[in-house]
Design a protein around this motif. Structure first.
Motif, mmCIF file in Angstrom:
data_model
loop_
_atom_site.group_PDB
_atom_site.id
_atom_site.type_symbol
_atom_site.label_atom_id
_atom_site.label_comp_id
_atom_site.label_asym_id
_atom_site.label_seq_id
_atom_site.Cartn_x
_atom_site.Cartn_y
_atom_site.Cartn_z
ATOM 1 N N ARG A 82 45.207 75.196 40.747
ATOM 2 C CA ARG A 82 46.478 75.851 40.476
ATOM 3 C C ARG A 82 47.626 75.109 41.158
ATOM 4 N NH1 ARG A 82 46.405 82.115 41.396
ATOM 5 N NH2 ARG A 82 45.007 81.865 39.613
ATOM 6 N N ALA A 83 47.384 74.644 42.375
ATOM 7 C CA ALA A 83 48.431 73.900 43.085
ATOM 8 C C ALA A 83 48.745 72.597 42.366
ATOM 9 C CB ALA A 83 47.990 73.623 44.524
ATOM 10 N N ILE A 84 47.737 71.938 41.820
ATOM 11 C CA ILE A 84 47.967 70.694 41.075
ATOM 12 C C ILE A 84 48.808 70.978 39.830
ATOM 13 C CG2 ILE A 84 46.862 68.838 39.765
ATOM 14 C CD1 ILE A 84 44.504 69.025 41.690
ATOM 15 N N ASN A 85 48.503 72.083 39.140
ATOM 16 C CA ASN A 85 49.291 72.464 37.962
ATOM 17 C C ASN A 85 50.751 72.702 38.325
ATOM 18 O OD1 ASN A 85 47.273 72.359 35.999
ATOM 19 N ND2 ASN A 85 46.567 74.427 36.441
ATOM 20 N N LEU A 86 50.976 73.400 39.421
ATOM 21 C CA LEU A 86 52.343 73.739 39.825
ATOM 22 C C LEU A 86 53.120 72.518 40.309
ATOM 23 C CD1 LEU A 86 51.701 77.130 41.688
ATOM 24 C CD2 LEU A 86 52.728 76.802 39.426
ATOM 25 N N ASN A 87 52.456 71.657 41.068
ATOM 26 C CA ASN A 87 53.154 70.525 41.682
ATOM 27 C C ASN A 87 53.307 69.321 40.754
ATOM 28 O OD1 ASN A 87 53.356 71.998 44.083
ATOM 29 N ND2 ASN A 87 51.413 71.200 44.872
ATOM 30 N N TYR A 88 52.324 69.131 39.856
ATOM 31 C CA TYR A 88 52.333 67.918 39.038
ATOM 32 C C TYR A 88 52.341 68.187 37.531
ATOM 33 C CZ TYR A 88 50.946 65.951 43.538
ATOM 34 O OH TYR A 88 50.892 65.598 44.867
ATOM 35 N N TRP A 110 48.097 67.024 34.619
ATOM 36 C CA TRP A 110 47.350 66.539 35.778
ATOM 37 C C TRP A 110 46.314 67.561 36.232
ATOM 38 C CZ3 TRP A 110 47.151 61.695 36.749
ATOM 39 C CH2 TRP A 110 48.219 60.868 36.404
ATOM 40 N N GLY A 111 46.613 68.840 36.034
ATOM 41 C CA GLY A 111 45.608 69.849 36.341
ATOM 42 C C GLY A 111 44.370 69.695 35.479
ATOM 43 N N GLU A 112 44.580 69.436 34.184
ATOM 44 C CA GLU A 112 43.447 69.221 33.288
ATOM 45 C C GLU A 112 42.727 67.919 33.606
ATOM 46 O OE1 GLU A 112 42.001 71.218 30.585
ATOM 47 O OE2 GLU A 112 42.942 72.425 32.151
ATOM 48 N N ALA A 156 38.488 59.648 44.347
ATOM 49 C CA ALA A 156 39.839 59.084 44.406
ATOM 50 C C ALA A 156 40.637 59.612 43.216
ATOM 51 C CB ALA A 156 39.771 57.565 44.380
ATOM 52 N N PHE A 157 41.266 60.777 43.387
ATOM 53 C CA PHE A 157 42.068 61.370 42.311
ATOM 54 C C PHE A 157 43.541 61.183 42.622
ATOM 55 C CE2 PHE A 157 44.337 65.050 40.489
ATOM 56 C CZ PHE A 157 44.124 64.762 39.148
ATOM 57 N N LEU A 158 44.266 60.596 41.678
ATOM 58 C CA LEU A 158 45.699 60.343 41.837
ATOM 59 C C LEU A 158 46.472 61.142 40.796
ATOM 60 C CD1 LEU A 158 45.703 56.458 42.331
ATOM 61 C CD2 LEU A 158 45.804 58.229 44.104
ATOM 62 N N ALA A 159 47.418 61.943 41.240
ATOM 63 C CA ALA A 159 48.303 62.686 40.354
ATOM 64 C C ALA A 159 49.702 62.087 40.489
ATOM 65 C CB ALA A 159 48.315 64.163 40.723
#
Length: 262
Positions: free
Chosen positions: A131-137, A141-143, A198-201
């Motif tokens: 959820r934080a990835i969806n909100l921030n990026y 990027w969440g998917e 190693a995940f990069l958003a």
């Protein structure tokens, strides 16, 4: 009703035109071959008939059979793609929730111990910071993070195990015939692989963290009962101070209580 009949009749226009054109083309080719073969006197009737018998099937049947074979293979490919799309999550390409439930019920029926009981493990994994990835990026990027987690899960389970996406942030893993030690080992491997991935958003490194709840069962129990217990374990794994992984061993007697609606 009239509109339906009109629509159905229009659907047959294309196939009917193809049949008519194909028949006319075959007749034309047949006339052309016979004209060329019988035009001169240097070939006797037997040789002409033999040549016609050999040439006509090659000229007419070969393209027709090639077209039929190509069409049949295209239909089979489209059917496979349709069936795959109906049973899989389009983003991560693991089973969707409905297909996961159906396949787990089938697999449970063949996971029989020597004592005649069904046994195995069900794990629920939740992407803690999805959820934080969806909100921030953003959602894309969440998917992408969920696709990477799905790939990590598939890399750490057996071919016989069942993996599905249960919700936006949750995956389910069914481990037929797994013991407590085996289920815990699978869960820890997946958590470790996600943490070190190693995940990069948008070019920024983001740690992928997972919480896992699971249940080990050693008897017949309804799938919804397994899901409820695994979800309870997941909630406890997410509690403050927990280590992020909770596994409950369901005993045969408890399975009977779950079936009776405890």
């Amino acid at each position: 009703m009239d509109k339906t009949l009109l629509h159905n009749s229009r659907q047959w226009i294309g196939p009917a035109a193809l049949v008519v054109f194909g028949v006319l083309a075959a007749v034309g080719i047949s006339f052309l071959v016979h004209y060329l073969l019988f035009f001169g006197d240097d070939i006797n009737p037997y040789q002409r008939a033999l040549a016609a018998a050999l040439v006509l099937p090659v000229v007419i049947a070969a393209p027709l059979l090639a077209y039929i074979g190509y069409s049949a293979e295209t239909l089979r490919r489209l059917k496979r793609e349709r069936n795959f799309a109906a049973a899989h999550d389009p983003s991560t390409e693991v089973l969707n929730g409905n297909a996961f439930t159906t396949l787990v019920e089938r697999r449970r029926s063949v996971s029989i111990s020597e004592a005649g009981r069904t046994f195995g493990a069900l794990l629920i994994l939740e992407a803690e910071n999805a959820r934080a990835i969806n909100l921030n990026y953003g959602f894309r990027w969440g998917e992408e993070s969920m696709r990477q987690i799905a790939a990590l899960i598939r890399a750490n389970v057996r071919r016989s195990d069942v993996v599905g996406r249960l919700s936006d942030r949750e995956f389910g893993i069914f481990l037929p015939g797994a013991t407590v030690e085996q289920a815990r080992d699978v869960g820890e491997r997946i958590r470790s692989a996600a943490a070190s991935a190693a995940f990069l958003a948008e070019g920024e490194p983001v740690e992928l963290t997972l919480d896992i709840g699971g249940v080990i069962f050693d008897d017949q129990i309804e799938f919804q009962g397994l899901m409820r217990i695994a979800s309870e374990q997941l909630d406890m794994a997410k509690a403050k101070g927990a280590d992020g992984f909770r596994l409950s061993a369901l005993q045969p007697g408890e399975a009977g209580n779950e079936r009776s609606g405890r």
